[in-house]
Structures are given as structure tokens and as C-alpha cells.
Motif scaffolding. Structure first.
Motif, short mmCIF file in Angstrom:
data_model
loop_
_atom_site.label_atom_id
_atom_site.label_comp_id
_atom_site.label_asym_id
_atom_site.label_seq_id
_atom_site.Cartn_x
_atom_site.Cartn_y
_atom_site.Cartn_z
N UNK A 217 0.89 -0.95 -0.09
CA UNK A 217 0.01 -0.06 0.18
C UNK A 217 0.99 1.30 -0.07
N UNK A 218 0.81 2.09 -1.06
CA UNK A 218 1.58 3.16 -1.26
C UNK A 218 0.82 4.46 -0.78
N UNK A 219 1.18 4.95 0.47
CA UNK A 219 0.58 5.84 0.91
C UNK A 219 1.28 7.37 0.46
N UNK A 220 2.39 7.20 0.10
CA UNK A 220 2.85 8.80 -0.27
C UNK A 220 2.51 9.18 -1.55
N UNK A 221 2.13 8.37 -2.39
CA UNK A 221 1.49 8.85 -3.79
C UNK A 221 0.16 9.33 -3.79
N UNK A 222 -0.67 9.18 -2.73
CA UNK A 222 -2.05 9.63 -2.69
C UNK A 222 -2.45 10.09 -1.24
N UNK A 223 -2.36 11.32 -1.04
CA UNK A 223 -2.67 12.14 0.12
C UNK A 223 -4.24 12.04 0.54
N UNK A 224 -5.11 11.59 -0.60
CA UNK A 224 -6.53 11.99 -0.57
C UNK A 224 -7.34 10.54 0.45
N UNK A 225 -6.59 9.74 0.69
CA UNK A 225 -7.55 8.77 1.75
C UNK A 225 -6.76 8.47 3.13
N UNK A 226 -5.57 8.94 3.50
CA UNK A 226 -4.94 8.80 4.83
C UNK A 226 -4.49 10.23 5.42
N UNK A 227 -4.51 10.33 6.81
CA UNK A 227 -3.96 11.46 7.40
C UNK A 227 -3.42 10.64 8.69
N UNK A 228 -2.10 11.08 9.16
CA UNK A 228 -1.50 10.58 10.47
C UNK A 228 -1.34 11.66 11.32
N UNK A 229 -2.12 11.47 12.64
CA UNK A 229 -1.60 12.49 13.58
C UNK A 229 -0.63 11.77 14.47
N UNK A 230 0.45 12.48 14.62
CA UNK A 230 1.70 11.97 15.29
C UNK A 230 1.57 12.62 16.79
N UNK A 231 1.29 11.79 17.50
CA UNK A 231 1.07 12.00 18.97
C UNK A 231 2.17 11.39 19.74
N UNK A 232 3.28 10.53 18.96
CA UNK A 232 4.21 9.87 19.28
C UNK A 232 5.48 10.85 19.58
N UNK A 233 5.70 11.49 18.64
CA UNK A 233 7.11 12.38 18.42
C UNK A 233 7.44 13.24 19.59
N UNK A 234 6.14 14.02 19.96
CA UNK A 234 6.16 15.13 20.99
C UNK A 234 4.85 15.25 21.87
N UNK A 235 4.53 14.29 22.50
CA UNK A 235 3.49 14.11 23.66
C UNK A 235 3.31 15.57 24.55
#
Length: 182
Positions: free
Chosen positions: A79-97
């Protein structure tokens, strides 16, 4: 069993239910939580991309692992996520909580246009707003649904009380003015 759970998540809520919900527990006695959640994440992503899901987008909230871990997991499954930004978003709560570092120094490179750093995860109203905004970026303001995947409620509970976390999950699952799935 995992296949029936996946079908329920893919097909959406039943009559009178805005969204199905699922919790996967990973403990020392049962260390397969990551495998099961990875299976569900990749199959749900594939269904969204193929148009087989009632949901047309996925908002992934990462607490226990970095966004790049999940992007790599999806990539390994084809599943290539970088070619299509129309179906997924990631909220990064890991890096800097706790909200201590600058977003430019997060180190996320692959799929970085899909990843938004979310600081200070103890503010659950702000987290809910961020989730809804990310979902609306994907599907708009109409009645189109999006899925929400949270990789660890335990990490969320470390920073907020049980009633507040329960309220967030209830709001995600059954908010009357929104159409989304959890």
C-alpha cells in the motif's frame, strides 16, 4: 475471527449506530495485538483504496510507535501512502506528546505531507478537533465517513483521566453532527 472483525469495520455501523468500535489489547500473556491491528489496518486501507469500504478515508493516531513505522508497515503490504494523500492522514502524538520540540525537527521524512505533529496530547478537546479536521481534509463536510485508528489507548490514559478518554472515544464514535467511524 480477524476477517469477521475486518468486515464489520469495513462495512460500518449497523442501523442506529454511527460507527463500530474495536479495542485490541496487547499484554505479556497475549503479545499479538500489533499483528492483529496491523492486519486490520492494512486490510482497511486496501478496502478504502479499492472503494469497498463505506469509509473513504483513514485518520491514524500514533501514540506508541512513530508514524514512519506505520507508513513502512503499509508499504511492506503493498500500500503506497505517499502517492495518494487523499485517503489517509496521520496525527503524530508519538514524537512530542508534551509539546516540547519544534515540528521541523521531528525527523519524519517519508509521507511527511500526510503526517501532522500533534502536541500536548493531554488536551483531548484539541485532539478531537484535530481528528475531525484531518477527517474533513480527506472526505469534506458531507455525509461521507472516515475511519479513526488509535494505536494505543493506554498511552492516552497515561496523560489523561479515564473519564476524559472515555468521553473522547464516545465523541468519536457517536458525535451527532459528524459522520465518521472509529
Amino acid at each position: 475471527m480477524a476477517e469477521s472483525i475486518f468486515r464489520k469495520l469495513r462495512d460500518g455501523g449497523e442501523e442506529g449506530e454511527l460507527a463500530p468500535a474495536l479495542t485490541i489489547e496487547e499484554t505479556v500473556a497475549s503479545p499479538f495485538g500489533l499483528d492483529v491491528s496491523g492486519y486490520l489496518l492494512t486490510n482497511l486501507s486496501s478496502s478504502i483504496l479499492a472503494g469497498k469500504s463505506k469509509s473513504q478515508g483513514l485518520v491514524l493516531i500514533t501514540f506508541s510507535r512513530s508514524p514512519s513505522f506505520y507508513l513502512q508497515l503499509l508499504k511492506q503490504k503493498g500500500i503506497v501512502v505517499t502517492s495518494s494523500s487523499k485517503w489517509i492522514r496521520v496525527l503524530d502524538c508519538y514524537t512530542d506528546p508534551l509539546g516540547w520540540i519544534d515540528q521541523s525537527s521531528t525527523g519524519v521524512t517519508e509521507g511527511s505531507s500526510l503526517v501532522k505533529l500533534h502536541k500536548c496530547v493531554s488536551d483531548l478537546k484539541r485532539l478531537l478537533t484535530s481528528i475531525i479536521e484531518a477527517g474533513r481534509e480527506l472526505v469534506g463536510d458531507g455525509k461521507t465517513r472516515f475511519c479513526v485508528a488509535i494505536d494505543s489507548v493506554n498511552e492516552l490514559l497515561r496523560r489523561s483521566s479515564m473519564p476524559l478518554v472515555s468521553g473522547l472515544l464516545t465523541d468519536l464514535r457517536s458525535h451527532g453532527t459528524l459522520q465518521h467511524e472509529t
